[in-house]
Design a protein around this motif. Sequence first.
Motif, mmCIF file in Angstrom:
data_model
loop_
_atom_site.group_PDB
_atom_site.id
_atom_site.type_symbol
_atom_site.label_atom_id
_atom_site.label_comp_id
_atom_site.label_asym_id
_atom_site.label_seq_id
_atom_site.Cartn_x
_atom_site.Cartn_y
_atom_site.Cartn_z
ATOM 1 N N ALA A 192 -46.800 46.503 -3.481
ATOM 2 C CA ALA A 192 -47.465 45.688 -2.399
ATOM 3 C C ALA A 192 -48.190 46.326 -1.800
ATOM 4 O O ALA A 192 -49.725 46.615 -2.316
ATOM 5 N N LYS A 248 -50.194 40.769 -6.951
ATOM 6 C CA LYS A 248 -49.420 40.517 -5.529
ATOM 7 C C LYS A 248 -48.711 40.037 -6.030
ATOM 8 O O LYS A 248 -47.190 39.882 -4.846
ATOM 9 N N ALA A 259 -44.838 39.889 -5.002
ATOM 10 C CA ALA A 259 -43.835 38.872 -3.348
ATOM 11 C C ALA A 259 -43.077 37.866 -3.929
ATOM 12 O O ALA A 259 -42.260 37.751 -3.244
ATOM 13 N N SER A 260 -43.486 37.406 -4.774
ATOM 14 C CA SER A 260 -42.182 36.354 -5.552
ATOM 15 C C SER A 260 -40.968 36.785 -6.647
ATOM 16 O O SER A 260 -40.065 36.162 -7.100
#
Length: 171
Positions: free
Chosen positions: A12, A90, A94-95
């Motif tokens: 990230a 990204k 994030a998921s």
Amino acid sequence: MSYATAALATYANMLGTLDHLVTKVESHEKGDALLQAKLTDDMFPLHTQIRFTIDQVVTALNRLGTAEHASDDSDIATFAEAHERIAAAKALVASTDPATWPAAGDMVEFTLPNNMTFVMQAHEYCRDWATPQFYFHLMAAYSILRAEGLAIGKIDYVGYMMKYMKQPSAA
């Protein structure tokens, strides 16, 4: 902290760095033509280094996660497209739930296009293969931009560190 949590945080942060570099290069006088720039004749151009940086994340998520994510092997033609691909990567990061990754000691096996096969523990794959590959291509992109005269420095590379900066005390 688990290896998965550390890896996802690293991805990230550094995808943010890549996106920042692409934002800075958009104002370069060469424009999108800069995507063809190389460090040397035997290295891939900027557009490929950006694509490979992103692909290292997608590949790691596929090898270590429970979902299968498609890689985009097409060339990046514009900086706007680079932003879109970085944003998609990204979002994947994030998921991703680190709890879905294999235990650190579980075995991971993969074969390279040249038919070399590696077998290692999941944390070793992350530490010894996925992370170095990711940083290699990110630094190649950074180096191309520096060589082309883009005014970037360490703060552009580790800009995410600013969230940790101690504010001076009021006098």
